[in-house]
Design a protein around this motif. Structure first.
Motif, PDB file in Angstrom:
ATOM      1  N   UNK A 600       0.828  -1.209   0.000  1.00  0.00           N
ATOM      2  CA  UNK A 600       0.000   0.000   0.000  1.00  0.00           C
ATOM      3  C   UNK A 600       0.861   1.258   0.000  1.00  0.00           C
ATOM      4  N   UNK A 601       1.895   1.242   0.830  1.00  0.00           N
ATOM      5  CA  UNK A 601       2.758   2.414   0.939  1.00  0.00           C
ATOM      6  C   UNK A 601       3.491   2.682  -0.367  1.00  0.00           C
ATOM      7  N   UNK A 602       4.035   1.620  -0.988  1.00  0.00           N
ATOM      8  CA  UNK A 602       4.812   1.797  -2.218  1.00  0.00           C
ATOM      9  C   UNK A 602       3.930   2.181  -3.397  1.00  0.00           C
ATOM     10  N   UNK A 603       2.677   1.714  -3.388  1.00  0.00           N
ATOM     11  CA  UNK A 603       1.795   2.039  -4.518  1.00  0.00           C
ATOM     12  C   UNK A 603       1.181   3.429  -4.392  1.00  0.00           C
ATOM     13  N   UNK A 604       0.833   3.835  -3.163  1.00  0.00           N
ATOM     14  CA  UNK A 604       0.162   5.127  -2.983  1.00  0.00           C
ATOM     15  C   UNK A 604       1.133   6.277  -2.740  1.00  0.00           C
ATOM     16  N   UNK A 605       2.282   5.975  -2.125  1.00  0.00           N
ATOM     17  CA  UNK A 605       3.248   7.042  -1.811  1.00  0.00           C
ATOM     18  C   UNK A 605       4.658   6.579  -2.190  1.00  0.00           C
ATOM     19  N   UNK A 606       4.908   6.363  -3.475  1.00  0.00           N
ATOM     20  CA  UNK A 606       6.202   5.791  -3.886  1.00  0.00           C
ATOM     21  C   UNK A 606       7.401   6.694  -3.625  1.00  0.00           C
ATOM     22  N   UNK A 607       7.196   8.005  -3.530  1.00  0.00           N
ATOM     23  CA  UNK A 607       8.331   8.917  -3.345  1.00  0.00           C
ATOM     24  C   UNK A 607       8.455   9.442  -1.917  1.00  0.00           C
ATOM     25  N   UNK A 608       7.674   8.894  -1.011  1.00  0.00           N
ATOM     26  CA  UNK A 608       7.714   9.408   0.364  1.00  0.00           C
ATOM     27  C   UNK A 608       8.944   8.892   1.107  1.00  0.00           C
ATOM     28  N   UNK A 609       9.245   9.557   2.197  1.00  0.00           N
ATOM     29  CA  UNK A 609      10.348   9.130   3.065  1.00  0.00           C
ATOM     30  C   UNK A 609      10.133   7.709   3.558  1.00  0.00           C
ATOM     31  N   UNK A 610       8.882   7.362   3.849  1.00  0.00           N
ATOM     32  CA  UNK A 610       8.582   6.055   4.429  1.00  0.00           C
ATOM     33  C   UNK A 610       8.700   4.951   3.391  1.00  0.00           C
ATOM     34  N   UNK A 611       8.389   5.277   2.129  1.00  0.00           N
ATOM     35  CA  UNK A 611       8.591   4.291   1.062  1.00  0.00           C
ATOM     36  C   UNK A 611      10.068   3.961   0.923  1.00  0.00           C
ATOM     37  N   UNK A 612      10.898   4.959   1.063  1.00  0.00           N
ATOM     38  CA  UNK A 612      12.355   4.742   0.989  1.00  0.00           C
ATOM     39  C   UNK A 612      12.815   3.777   2.072  1.00  0.00           C
ATOM     40  N   UNK A 613      12.213   3.884   3.244  1.00  0.00           N
ATOM     41  CA  UNK A 613      12.658   3.063   4.373  1.00  0.00           C
ATOM     42  C   UNK A 613      12.263   1.598   4.236  1.00  0.00           C
ATOM     43  N   UNK A 614      11.135   1.331   3.571  1.00  0.00           N
ATOM     44  CA  UNK A 614      10.721  -0.068   3.439  1.00  0.00           C
ATOM     45  C   UNK A 614      11.214  -0.704   2.144  1.00  0.00           C
ATOM     46  N   UNK A 615      11.699   0.117   1.242  1.00  0.00           N
ATOM     47  CA  UNK A 615      12.182  -0.406  -0.041  1.00  0.00           C
ATOM     48  C   UNK A 615      13.484  -1.154   0.183  1.00  0.00           C
ATOM     49  N   UNK A 616      13.502  -2.415  -0.212  1.00  0.00           N
ATOM     50  CA  UNK A 616      14.665  -3.251   0.071  1.00  0.00           C
ATOM     51  C   UNK A 616      15.744  -3.178  -1.004  1.00  0.00           C
ATOM     52  N   UNK A 617      15.481  -2.520  -2.101  1.00  0.00           N
ATOM     53  CA  UNK A 617      16.489  -2.481  -3.156  1.00  0.00           C
ATOM     54  C   UNK A 617      17.617  -1.550  -2.763  1.00  0.00           C
ATOM     55  N   UNK A 618      18.826  -1.906  -3.114  1.00  0.00           N
ATOM     56  CA  UNK A 618      20.000  -1.076  -2.811  1.00  0.00           C
ATOM     57  C   UNK A 618      20.342  -0.221  -4.004  1.00  0.00           C
ATOM     58  N   UNK A 619      20.917   0.905  -3.727  1.00  0.00           N
ATOM     59  CA  UNK A 619      21.265   1.847  -4.790  1.00  0.00           C
ATOM     60  C   UNK A 619      22.651   1.557  -5.328  1.00  0.00           C
ATOM     61  N   UNK A 620      22.896   2.001  -6.534  1.00  0.00           N
ATOM     62  CA  UNK A 620      24.219   1.831  -7.141  1.00  0.00           C
ATOM     63  C   UNK A 620      25.158   2.877  -6.617  1.00  0.00           C
ATOM     64  N   UNK A 621      26.442   2.635  -6.857  1.00  0.00           N
ATOM     65  CA  UNK A 621      27.437   3.575  -6.343  1.00  0.00           C
ATOM     66  C   UNK A 621      27.392   4.917  -7.024  1.00  0.00           C
ATOM     67  N   UNK A 622      26.813   4.969  -8.272  1.00  0.00           N
ATOM     68  CA  UNK A 622      26.790   6.241  -8.975  1.00  0.00           C
ATOM     69  C   UNK A 622      25.977   7.285  -8.264  1.00  0.00           C
ATOM     70  N   UNK A 623      24.855   6.836  -7.642  1.00  0.00           N
ATOM     71  CA  UNK A 623      23.999   7.783  -6.932  1.00  0.00           C
ATOM     72  C   UNK A 623      24.733   8.412  -5.770  1.00  0.00           C
ATOM     73  N   UNK A 624      25.409   7.563  -4.975  1.00  0.00           N
ATOM     74  CA  UNK A 624      26.110   8.102  -3.826  1.00  0.00           C
ATOM     75  C   UNK A 624      27.288   8.948  -4.253  1.00  0.00           C
ATOM     76  N   UNK A 625      27.796   8.676  -5.453  1.00  0.00           N
ATOM     77  CA  UNK A 625      28.904   9.499  -5.924  1.00  0.00           C
ATOM     78  C   UNK A 625      28.472  10.920  -6.208  1.00  0.00           C
TER      79      UNK A 625
END
Length: 717
Positions: A600-625
């Motif tokens: 529900x959270x990912x479908x209704x509020x995909x860009x929220x702070x809370x969606x980020x916290x439950x999203x299990x995918x890891x980011x690539x190094x380019x983003x952190x760069x």
């Protein structure tokens, strides 16, 4: 003379010199040091106050505060033991002197010097038995410092060494103490079972039997516990130890045999014994615990209240009684205001050094906030139900409320008057005295924190928050009749009886009744605007209740119920994304529900702070760069005063910073921007959210200062 002096040198290995220094060391310096230590330990043991509500430590703690009264004796022991090291180097008592010196320093809290002396004996000692004794004491020092890994290492080594009977006894007791302090009760009692045959009958042995019985109680092995409680009485216990042993044994008998009743198991005999007059509170307390165990909640409350009333100077026991009452009022009766009052009372008298103090203080703070929010929900619920009635129904309902309050007030005042008359009669029979002193106990009601807190709650419910000023009742004088004012306090019995006859309450149709009716009706949200305000108050309070349940009271099921109620009653709530996230966290034991709320959270509020916290995918190094450059760009918008644009960008892109070393830095900037754009209330909520989501952030101390400053400024406003 030169030859004789040389022959007696402390560095000589001649038999005559060694014999001389052995005798001089043993019967001069070491003997006096040993006597000082024995006297100091006796005084410390006598001064140590046992807390029989807690697990008794197998060995008495090495407490530098407890050692302060005997500090001169310990310092003298150090001085005398040092003489052996300085003047009798070839003596066989030098190892014993270093052990005594190290022990004295440990008692005084000089840990580094004490440990150094014991390690010296282990490294340079001449006698294997002395080296083992030094290691046993070193192990105990590690336990006192909660360095259990080093203590276990020493225990492993000692378990492979040949030990004398005395050393084996001390080693077993110290190892049992190690496992007891580490919460490993089964291992501890197993070691004690091997130790008891090595112990002589003494008060200390009785005390160790009591500690073993308590650990068996915690393991649920009540029959084995009673075996050791009976052993206490066979080992010369002092009176208190024997009393608590008998009482705990009776308690276990009731637990072991559910058919046995609390009233006829033997507690009545203990209550009748005059030697137990100052211990009646403990007996009633135990009876209350057993009644609760049997699910007899009203009886449990009655016994615990009797325990509180019977306390005579034992504030620690009274605090435990209040804590037990607070827990029952909260969990079994759901009387949250009374639970809060009992927590307040317990915290008032509980010593700050007590192990429960911090836990009780946190619980009390949580319950303070909880009661506030719960009262808002209950009040707004009631007012909204009244608002939905037609005018005639509403007027009748308000009249019924006034009648019920008046009836309750009159009953309570009548009960109080009768109790006052009884107290006055008892006082006159005893030869006069203060009528507020009851029975032979001579207690003034205002000295009882529970009664004081109950009075405060009743006052606030009837009068609201009133400033301290003269004639504070004048603006609403008719309301005095709702709360009652014991006008007969301090009067004689005739005045009390007369006041009782005059206490007829408000009469329907009188101006006073109409005024009270109007005051109550004024709070009902009859207009659309007032109803919307009431709805918002209730929504916020329900949301806050859910968070208190989840984070402060650690009650996930009640938190889930509160959050689901918010979603049910307020489908468009502004807290929807956060509630989805909190429901995701709260469903730890229900994987299907947990996944459902995540979806529900990912479908209704995909860009929220809370969606980020439950999203299990890891980011690539380019983003952190690129994170540093992006942070600098957003900080420039903030510095230029373009707060709205900076906040939009940071909230839109915040999920992409997950896993970055700057993640909490972006979140901190977001807190600053919310303060600039959305005001102080949203700013305070953002600070709280940051502290919860980033508990290990290096910015946490700064956020706490910001939170405190924001609270102060909100208060001033």
């Amino acid at each position: 003379m030169i030859i004789v002096a040389a022959a007696c040198s402390q560095y000589s290995s001649r038999p005559g010199a060694i014999t001389f220094h052995n005798v001089a060391a043993r019967y001069n310096a070491y003997f006096m040091a040993e006597q000082d230590m024995a006297e100091a330990e006796f005084e410390m043991q006598k001064a140590y106050k046992e807390n029989y509500n807690q697990l008794l430590p197998i060995l008495l703690p090495m407490d530098s505060i407890l050692a302060q009264p005997v500090k001169p004796k310990l310092q003298d022991a150090i001085k005398k033991a040092s003489i052996v090291a300085e003047k009798h180097q070839n003596s066989k008592w030098i190892d014993n002197s270093y052990i005594l010196l190290g022990k004295s320093r440990l008692y005084l809290g000089q840990w580094a010097d004490g440990l150094e002396a014991l390690r010296y004996v282990y490294a340079n000692g001449r006698d294997e038995s002395d080296k083992n004794n030094a290691l046993i004491l070193l192990m105990r020092a590690y336990i006192e410092h909660k360095d259990y890994s080093n203590a276990l290492g020493v225990a492993e080594y000692l378990s492979q060494q040949p030990l004398s009977k005395a050393s084996q006894r001390d080693f077993y007791l110290t190892k049992a103490y190690l496992h007891q302090q580490n919460g490993e009760y089964l291992t501890s009692v197993a070691i004690l079972e091997e130790t008891f045959p090595l112990l002589k009958k003494s008060t200390e042995t009785a005390r160790i039997h009591f500690a073993a019985a308590q650990m068996y109680d915690r393991l649920g092995q009540y029959a084995l516990a009673n075996k050791h409680y009976r052993s206490v009485n066979r080992n010369k216990p002092n009176y208190d130890l024997g009393f608590y042993s008998n009482m705990n044994s009776l308690q276990n008998e009731v637990v072991l045999d559910p058919k046995r009743d609390v009233t006829n198991v033997g507690f009545d005999k203990m209550l009748r014994d005059r030697k137990n007059d100052d211990l009646k509170d403990h007996v009633y307390f135990t009876m209350g615990l057993l009644a609760e165990h049997k699910k007899q909640i009203p009886e449990a409350v009655k016994y615990l209240q009797m325990a509180a009333a019977a306390s005579k100077g034992n504030m620690q026991q009274k605090a435990y009684t209040y804590l037990q009452l607070a827990r029952i009022e909260y969990e079994a009766l759901e009387n949250f205001e009374m639970s809060k009052a009992y927590y307040d009372s317990a915290l008032t008298i509980l010593p700050q050094e007590a192990p429960e103090y911090r836990l009780v203080a946190d619980r009390k703070r949580a319950l303070d906030n909880f009661v506030t929010q719960y009262t808002i929900v209950s009040t707004e619920d009631s007012l909204q139900r009244l608002a939905k009635m037609n005018p005639a129904q509403l007027d009748n309902k308000i009249d019924q409320i006034i009648e019920a309050k008046e009836k309750k007030r009159i009953e309570e005042e009548e009960k109080a008057r009768k109790a006052q008359i009884a107290a006055q009669n008892a006082s006159m029979q005893q030869g006069g005295g203060n009528p507020l002193v009851t029975g032979g106990e001579r207690r003034f009601e205002l000295f009882d924190p529970a009664l004081v807190n109950k009075g405060k709650i009743d006052f606030k419910r009837a009068w609201g928050n009133r400033p301290l000023e003269d004639d504070w009742r004048r603006s609403s004088r008719p309301l005095r009749t709702l709360t009652g004012n014991n006008a007969a306090a301090g009067a004689d019995s005739a005045n009390v009886a007369q006041a009782s006859q005059e206490n007829t309450g408000l009469k329907k149709g009188t101006p006073e009744w109409d005024q009270v009716h109007a005051l109550l009706k004024k709070d009902v949200p009859l207009s659309d605007t007032a109803f919307a305000v009431s709805q918002k108050k209730k929504e916020d309070a329900l949301y806050n209740l859910g968070k208190i349940y989840r984070f402060d009271l650690k009650e996930s099921n009640r938190a889930i119920a509160a959050f689901e109620r918010v979603l049910s009653e307020y489908p468009k709530t502004q807290y929807k994304d956060e509630i989805y996230y909190l429901l995701f966290l709260s469903n730890e034991e229900n994987a299907a529900q947990k996944e459902s709320w995540k979806s529900k959270l990912l479908s209704e509020y995909p860009t929220s702070t809370y969606a980020r916290l439950v999203n299990k995918t890891t980011d690539t190094g380019g983003t952190s760069g690129n994170a540093t450059k992006e942070y600098e760009a957003m900080y420039k918008l903030y510095a230029d005063g373009n707060y709205t644009k900076a906040l939009e960008d940071i909230e839109k892109n915040l999920p992409s910073y997950k896993g970055s070393s700057l993640e909490d830095k972006f979140a901190l900037l977001r807190v600053f921007l919310i303060g600039k754009v959305r005001g102080k209330e949203a700013y305070g909520q953002a600070i709280t959210e940051f502290m919860r989501l980033y508990p290990t952030s290096i910015y946490l101390p700064r956020l706490k200062e910001m939170q405190e400053f924001n609270s102060l400024s909100m208060g001033k406003r």
